[in-house]
Write an enzyme that holds these catalytic residues in place. Structure first.
Site, PDB file in Angstrom:
ATOM      1  N   GLY A 239      -3.213 -15.087  31.605  1.00  0.00           N
ATOM      2  CA  GLY A 239      -2.826 -13.988  30.724  1.00  0.00           C
ATOM      3  C   GLY A 239      -3.723 -12.774  30.871  1.00  0.00           C
ATOM      4  O   GLY A 239      -3.278 -11.628  30.778  1.00  0.00           O
ATOM      5  N   ARG A 240      -4.997 -13.042  31.130  1.00  0.00           N
ATOM      6  CA  ARG A 240      -5.956 -11.929  31.257  1.00  0.00           C
ATOM      7  C   ARG A 240      -5.648 -11.041  32.459  1.00  0.00           C
ATOM      8  O   ARG A 240      -5.964  -9.856  32.442  1.00  0.00           O
ATOM      9  CB  ARG A 240      -7.375 -12.499  31.345  1.00  0.00           C
ATOM     10  CG  ARG A 240      -7.873 -12.923  29.993  1.00  0.00           C
ATOM     11  CD  ARG A 240      -9.092 -13.811  30.039  1.00  0.00           C
ATOM     12  NE  ARG A 240      -9.281 -14.375  28.696  1.00  0.00           N
ATOM     13  CZ  ARG A 240     -10.019 -15.440  28.419  1.00  0.00           C
ATOM     14  NH1 ARG A 240     -10.659 -16.071  29.388  1.00  0.00           N
ATOM     15  NH2 ARG A 240     -10.120 -15.869  27.178  1.00  0.00           N
ATOM     16  N   TYR A 360      -7.618  -8.451  22.557  1.00  0.00           N
ATOM     17  CA  TYR A 360      -6.788  -9.668  22.627  1.00  0.00           C
ATOM     18  C   TYR A 360      -6.896 -10.409  23.956  1.00  0.00           C
ATOM     19  O   TYR A 360      -7.409  -9.895  24.915  1.00  0.00           O
ATOM     20  CB  TYR A 360      -5.353  -9.426  22.192  1.00  0.00           C
ATOM     21  CG  TYR A 360      -4.462  -8.456  22.969  1.00  0.00           C
ATOM     22  CD1 TYR A 360      -4.792  -7.907  24.198  1.00  0.00           C
ATOM     23  CD2 TYR A 360      -3.227  -8.105  22.409  1.00  0.00           C
ATOM     24  CE1 TYR A 360      -3.919  -7.049  24.848  1.00  0.00           C
ATOM     25  CE2 TYR A 360      -2.347  -7.255  23.052  1.00  0.00           C
ATOM     26  CZ  TYR A 360      -2.711  -6.732  24.271  1.00  0.00           C
ATOM     27  OH  TYR A 360      -1.850  -5.896  24.899  1.00  0.00           O
ATOM     28  N   GLU A 361      -6.458 -11.677  23.871  1.00  0.00           N
ATOM     29  CA  GLU A 361      -6.597 -12.629  24.982  1.00  0.00           C
ATOM     30  C   GLU A 361      -8.054 -12.741  25.432  1.00  0.00           C
ATOM     31  O   GLU A 361      -8.349 -12.822  26.613  1.00  0.00           O
ATOM     32  CB  GLU A 361      -5.636 -12.277  26.129  1.00  0.00           C
ATOM     33  CG  GLU A 361      -4.190 -12.354  25.650  1.00  0.00           C
ATOM     34  CD  GLU A 361      -3.159 -12.462  26.737  1.00  0.00           C
ATOM     35  OE1 GLU A 361      -3.463 -12.978  27.818  1.00  0.00           O
ATOM     36  OE2 GLU A 361      -2.016 -12.021  26.490  1.00  0.00           O
ATOM     37  N   GLY A 362      -8.936 -12.741  24.451  1.00  0.00           N
ATOM     38  CA  GLY A 362     -10.370 -12.822  24.720  1.00  0.00           C
ATOM     39  C   GLY A 362     -10.984 -11.445  24.667  1.00  0.00           C
ATOM     40  O   GLY A 362     -10.637 -10.561  25.458  1.00  0.00           O
TER      41      GLY A 362
END
Lengths: 378, 261
Positions: A239-240, A360-362
């Site tokens: 996703g990143r 988001y997503e870390g």
């Protein structure tokens, strides 16, 4: 035989972004409106199933194409970019990678054709960066699991029909045992709660999910019992790359808009592009964007070829691209002066949109943990 | 129904550069696109494919790099693609070009042929009608709408004029030239973008067609470009020194004289 697909795909996605996505960008932001019609158009053109193999109704494309799609769309509308990214990276990809033959047969054609939009639910009120601190529990009972709990900040939630949900199925000496499930929106007891009002990407649907005695059939378990945390982390690695591409797109879009603006805006009798301050700022921004693009390419390569370097490559790409997007958009607003602070100009929206890519997503801090963790483990 | 669509790869600019020595078009360094009218013709054919399952075959004549235009047509949904390419074809004017394309089409034996009205690089609008003449089939030019009547097994074509239109019904072989306003061409789609790499572009060379060498290439082209120039607009200023009433009359007279009012 030379491959034309990348040349043609680039032409297609640029045309689509400019003609179909860009004209709606300001409106979906202003009205906080989910661009349903654009999602429908993307589905019709196969953009929601780029990485899905043909046998499951997808286009049989690759990650290079998917990442380019997120980048080009995010150049003009980061909202639409994250809809595509969350659907593909966080729902399609884990089913493709961890799903059983039956799960793939059931879900991938729907997701690829856009008859179902995908979402991924990990975050909870008390489990953000500390993702293992989950409270949503799934208890085994007969032929199903009974799920109770809630999730927050779930992208696409209001419009998705297929959710990957991470739950706790037990305790081990090392901590909670986590398990992933594929959940259909129409399961009894599963509801979508509050819609968040956000600073940026305001057209994307970010909501709470509530599970009250939701009976999830056992065959909907994704991967094995206890693999939930691993699946979540691996999914986020992929996703990143998508979010890095989104950030890169935002930065490129802001630079494009600024280059155009400084050539036409006149002060002291000449265009502000004639001032060295403008020139040097633009040069620095363009260089950082080029560097971000290289990192996104390296991470995309790693994802496409299943390299073990993916985790660090994706963290580096996202960290650098997100911080670049923030810097580029902030300076783009500065070069636009007072006009850049108004909602008449796209850079105002882009600056608000850029911020989420650092979160988001870390968060950027998590990316630094991933990168340094890999370094110090050696 | 097999529909052949003739497409041309053209430079993506309205400012055509001319080689001052040869008086031919300079194409180097200019990005190429499918000619807009031809793209509308392709859309019209793909639309019939969606509606009644027509088979769509794209054909172009040009150098090897014109393959990209055909690849784009496949990525939009065309079923097959043919390129007519040979050194013997180089330098062809519209007459020689239409001779070559007609010979290629004769081999493909389509039921209907769609062409764009005209190309933005030459603007002659000659090739389509000439192909029909070579093949001895009827033609309908300036189509603004094409539908298929399943019951009558005929195409219903709206033919656009400046101030009116004709509705024509045609069954049997024919050639139709299409206006770009007929339809907004669809985007390529990811399925066909990926699939086109698995398809061959069929090459038709000089050896594959039956035409006399006297009628093709530079030697077979009666058109010789003497000179090409951009249109010049002469601004003439006439000065009248009259009182307001007489001046108004003078303006009205001048406009009437030029049939502007």
């Amino acid at each position: 035989m030379a491959e034309y697909k990348h040349v043609l795909f680039e032409q297609m996605i640029k045309d689509f972004a400019q003609n179909e996505v860009k004209p709606l960008a300001q409106e979906v932001d202003e009205l906080e409106r989910f661009p349903e019609e654009t999602v429908e158009k993307m589905a019709k053109l196969g953009l929601l199933g780029i990485i899905v193999p043909k046998e499951y109704g997808g286009a049989g494309g690759n990650y290079y194409m998917y990442i380019q799609a997120v980048e080009e769309i995010s150049k003009v509308c980061a909202t639409t970019g994250v809809i595509l990214s969350a659907h593909t990276s966080l729902c399609v990809a884990p089913i493709l990678e961890y799903g059983t033959a039956d799960q793939k047969k059931k879900y991938l054609p729907l997701l690829a054709r856009g008859e179902s939009l995908g979402a991924f639910a990990l975050t909870e009120p008390n489990a953000g960066t500390d993702a293992s601190n989950q409270c949503t529990v799934a208890v085994e009972k007969d032929d199903h699991y009974l799920v109770n709990g809630s999730k927050i900040f779930i992208t696409n939630a209001g419009y998705a029909s297929t959710f990957i949900v991470i739950t706790v199925t037990g305790m081990t000496p090392k901590g909670p045992e986590m398990t992933a499930f594929i959940m259909d929106r129409d399961l009894e007891g599963f509801s979508v709660g509050k819609h968040e009002k956000k600073m940026g990407i305001r057209g994307s649907s970010t909501c709470e999910l509530i599970f009250e005695n939701v009976k999830v059939p056992k065959e909907n378990m994704l991967g094995k019992r206890g693999e939930g945390f691993k699946i979540a982390m691996k999914t986020l690695d992929g996703g990143r790359v998508g979010i890095a591409a989104q950030a890169l797109g935002i930065a490129e879009g802001a630079l494009d808009a600024t280059v155009e603006y400084v050539k036409s805006r006149k002060q002291f009798g000449k265009p502000i592009s004639a001032f060295q301050n403008t020139q040097f700022v633009l040069a620095d921004l363009a260089t950082k964007i080029a560097a971000a693009k290289c990192l996104v390419n390296v991470a995309t390569d790693a994802k496409q070829n299943k390299y073990s370097s993916l985790s660090v490559a994706a963290a580096q790409a996202k960290l650098f691209a997100a911080e670049t997007a923030m810097e580029v958009t902030t300076k783009a607003v500065q070069l636009h002066g007072g006009y850049g602070y108004t909602r008449e100009y796209a850079v105002e929206r882009m600056m608000r949109d850029a911020k989420i890519t650092e979160i988001y997503e870390g968060t950027s801090e998590v990316q630094r943990m991933v990168i340094s963790g890999a370094l110090l483990k050696k | 129904m097999k529909i052949a669509v003739c497409i041309k790869q053209v430079p993506n600019t309205t400012e055509i550069k001319i080689d001052p020595v040869t008086n031919t078009l300079k194409r180097d360094g200019v990005p190429s696109i499918i000619n807009p009218d031809d793209k509308a013709a392709l859309e019209a054919a793909l639309n019939l494919k969606d509606k009644c399952g027509a088979q769509v075959v794209a054909l172009t004549m040009g150098p090897q790099q014109a393959e990209k235009a055909l690849r784009e047509a496949l990525a939009m949904g065309a079923d097959e693609a043919y390129i007519m390419s040979d050194k013997a074809f180089a330098g062809s004017d519209t007459l020689a070009t239409s001779t070559i394309i007609a010979a290629g089409l004769a081999k493909l034996n389509p039921d209907v042929i769609f062409c764009g009205r005209q190309a933005i690089d030459g603007d002659t609008a000659q090739v389509g009608p000439q192909i029909a003449e070579h093949l001895g089939i009827p033609q309908i030019t300036y189509a603004a709408q094409i539908d298929y009547d399943q019951d009558r097994q005929a195409l219903i074509v709206k033919r656009q004029f400046e101030d009116r239109y004709q509705m024509l019904e045609v069954s049997g072989k024919c050639l139709i030239t299409v206006l770009s306003s007929l339809a907004k061409p669809r985007y390529m789609n990811v399925w066909d973008v990926v699939n086109q790499d698995l398809k061959e572009i069929n090459v038709i060379t000089r050896a594959d067609i039956e035409v006399s060498s006297e009628h093709i290439g530079l030697g077979g082209s009666p058109t010789k470009v003497d000179s090409t120039a951009a249109k010049q607009f002469d601004k003439k200023i006439e000065t009248f020194e009259l009182d307001p009433t007489a001046a108004a009359q003078a303006i009205v007279d001048a406009l009437k004289q030029r049939h502007l009012i």
